[in-house]
Write a protein that holds these residues in place. Structure first.
Motif, PDB file in Angstrom:
ATOM      1  N   PRO A  54      11.123  55.171  27.089  1.00  0.00           N
ATOM      2  CA  PRO A  54      11.830  55.004  25.821  1.00  0.00           C
ATOM      3  C   PRO A  54      12.556  56.292  25.421  1.00  0.00           C
ATOM      4  CG  PRO A  54       9.627  54.091  25.680  1.00  0.00           C
ATOM      5  CD  PRO A  54       9.703  54.797  26.998  1.00  0.00           C
ATOM      6  N   ASP A  55      13.784  56.132  25.045  1.00  0.00           N
ATOM      7  CA  ASP A  55      14.635  57.231  24.608  1.00  0.00           C
ATOM      8  C   ASP A  55      15.141  58.111  25.768  1.00  0.00           C
ATOM      9  OD1 ASP A  55      15.724  57.645  22.117  1.00  0.00           O
ATOM     10  OD2 ASP A  55      14.703  59.561  21.869  1.00  0.00           O
TER      11      ASP A  55
ATOM     12  N   LEU B  64      17.068  52.634  24.559  1.00  0.00           N
ATOM     13  CA  LEU B  64      16.609  52.326  23.201  1.00  0.00           C
ATOM     14  C   LEU B  64      15.832  51.012  23.223  1.00  0.00           C
ATOM     15  CD1 LEU B  64      19.914  53.216  21.325  1.00  0.00           C
ATOM     16  CD2 LEU B  64      17.857  54.632  21.544  1.00  0.00           C
ATOM     17  N   LYS B  65      14.903  50.891  22.295  1.00  0.00           N
ATOM     18  CA  LYS B  65      13.991  49.745  22.298  1.00  0.00           C
ATOM     19  C   LYS B  65      14.720  48.393  22.318  1.00  0.00           C
ATOM     20  CE  LYS B  65      10.047  47.886  19.854  1.00  0.00           C
ATOM     21  NZ  LYS B  65       9.522  47.690  18.499  1.00  0.00           N
ATOM     22  N   ASP B  66      15.718  48.236  21.459  1.00  0.00           N
ATOM     23  CA  ASP B  66      16.437  46.955  21.409  1.00  0.00           C
ATOM     24  C   ASP B  66      17.812  47.057  22.065  1.00  0.00           C
ATOM     25  OD1 ASP B  66      14.385  45.629  20.011  1.00  0.00           O
ATOM     26  OD2 ASP B  66      14.997  46.638  18.161  1.00  0.00           O
TER      27      ASP B  66
ATOM     28  N   LYS C  98      18.704  42.935  28.388  1.00  0.00           N
ATOM     29  CA  LYS C  98      17.954  43.841  27.522  1.00  0.00           C
ATOM     30  C   LYS C  98      17.617  45.085  28.357  1.00  0.00           C
ATOM     31  CE  LYS C  98      15.733  40.600  24.397  1.00  0.00           C
ATOM     32  NZ  LYS C  98      14.506  39.890  24.077  1.00  0.00           N
TER      33      LYS C  98
ATOM     34  N   MET D  80      15.387  47.364  28.115  1.00  0.00           N
ATOM     35  CA  MET D  80      13.987  47.632  28.420  1.00  0.00           C
ATOM     36  C   MET D  80      13.392  46.604  29.387  1.00  0.00           C
ATOM     37  SD  MET D  80      13.693  50.446  27.037  1.00  0.00           S
ATOM     38  CE  MET D  80      12.022  51.038  26.950  1.00  0.00           C
TER      39      MET D  80
END
Lengths: 205, 169
Positions: free
Chosen positions: A52-53, A135-137, A162, A164
């Motif tokens: 993440p990130d 990014l998460k979404d 998506k 992720m």
């Protein structure tokens, strides 16, 4: 111990003779097999979820189209010519990567690295990939089209993913043919920017 | 060196595993160079200067492919077939193989063993590297070499332990 026992090797001993060779061969084969698995899932294609990130280089390394377009018609109406394939990667509404056009093919391939002599002479950037932040979404959109010179380009399909759901390395995605999608298969490569440049280049090849 | 039979057997098995891994794991990485022409070669044909990694098995295959049959066969015999056979005879001996049989073989194998593996392997590798690679080529040993070397050392240890037991017998 009798003289006979002293001079005649027992049968069990000679069967035992085969044990070390078998162990050597088994170890060798297992090591090769493990190496193959590593290289399959290894550099450039390790199945690791995105951090993440984290920032990743991204590009489409292969696109395969169905033999006919979404409307079940030839890619080039009135001829048997194959499509000229180009793709764009869009992130947060911006095109972050646009490929060259692969002419006359149903399976187009691209490298994430510019290493041709001409590229060097022209001073092209070595890395040929977009950059995204995991990014998460976050979403990634792949737009694929058949490039036509004289007429407007024909869209082959748009795929939204998506971020992720993807992993580091090669993401192999297959699709069913639908009314709006003439794409059969897409290979998307993601490589973390958080590593030495040589490693990044090696994985982007 | 006084080693118990179970320890000798264990060493033979470990040596066998190390030999199998050492023969197939990456042993040497060669980074080709073209001396002062390196930048030019990099520009014209970058693939030529890409580092190449070989295992012992791959070196032998490369020698075969290159038509160096003598070197390839010598390397295969002394670095693969012979050490494997030797471990087999060691196992027979450690498992109570009788003096008139395997021991007899063991003596000859021990004598030949002095010329096997490490020395011949290194010689062949050097010859291979020098023959094929020009300029400021770099040769780097990888973990497979050390695993192979460990197998050689362990096999020597086993040989010494078995000799000791033979003298005691």
């Amino acid at each position: 111990m009798t003289q006979n026992e002293n001079t005649t090797p027992s049968q069990a001993s000679w069967i035992g003779f085969l044990l070390p060779p078998l162990v050597v061969l088994a170890a060798g084969f297992l090591w090769i097999a493990a190496g193959r698995d590593d290289s399959r899932a290894g550099p450039g294609s390790v199945r690791r979820t995105l951090k993440p990130d984290g920032v990743y280089y991204v590009y489409v390394s292969q696109i395969e189209l169905f033999p006919t377009n979404q409307d079940n018609e030839p890619w080039d109406p009135g001829s048997t010519a194959s499509p000229d394939i180009r793709n764009r990667v869009v992130w947060q509404g911006n095109t972050i990567y646009e490929s060259n056009t692969n002419k006359d093919t149903l399976i187009a391939e691209w490298s994430g690295v510019n290493e041709g002599t001409l590229d060097k002479l022209l001073g092209e950037k070595m890395i040929r990939a977009g950059q995204v932040r995991a990014l998460k979404d976050g979403k990634l959109t792949i737009q694929v089209e058949d490039v036509d010179v004289l007429t407007p380009n024909d869209p082959a399909g748009i795929v939204e993913l998506k971020l992720m759901d993807l992993h580091e390395g090669i993401n192999d995605l297959s699709f069913e043919k639908t009314r709006g999608l003439g794409i059969k298969r897409i290979l998307i490569k993601l490589v973390s920017r958080d590593q030495p440049l040589e490693d990044i280049i090696g994985k982007l090849r | 060196m006084n080693l118990s039979l179970p320890l000798l057997k264990f060493s033979i098995i470990v040596s066998s595993v190390a030999l199998g891994v050492g023969m197939t794991a990456p042993t040497i990485t060669i980074t080709p160079g073209a001396g002062e022409l390196t930048p030019l070669v990099e520009l014209l044909s970058p693939g030529e200067l890409e580092p190449r990694t070989y295992s012992i098995a791959r070196v032998i295959q490369a020698l075969f492919d290159g038509g160096d049959y003598f070197l390839a066969i010598a390397l295969a015999v002394f670095s693969i077939i012979f050490p494997i056979a030797k471990l087999g005879f060691y196992w027979v001996s450690a498992g109570g193989g009788t003096l008139g049989g395997p021991w007899k073989f063991l003596r000859g194998i021990d004598r030949l063993g002095k010329f096997s593996m490490a020395e011949v392997f290194l010689l062949a590798l050097t010859a291979f590297a020098l023959k094929d690679l020009p300029g400021d080529t770099m040769v780097q040993l990888r973990y497979g070499f050390y695993v192979f070397f460990a197998a050689v050392l362990l096999s020597l240890l086993v040989s010494s332990g078995l000799r000791h037991r033979r003298k005691q017998a």
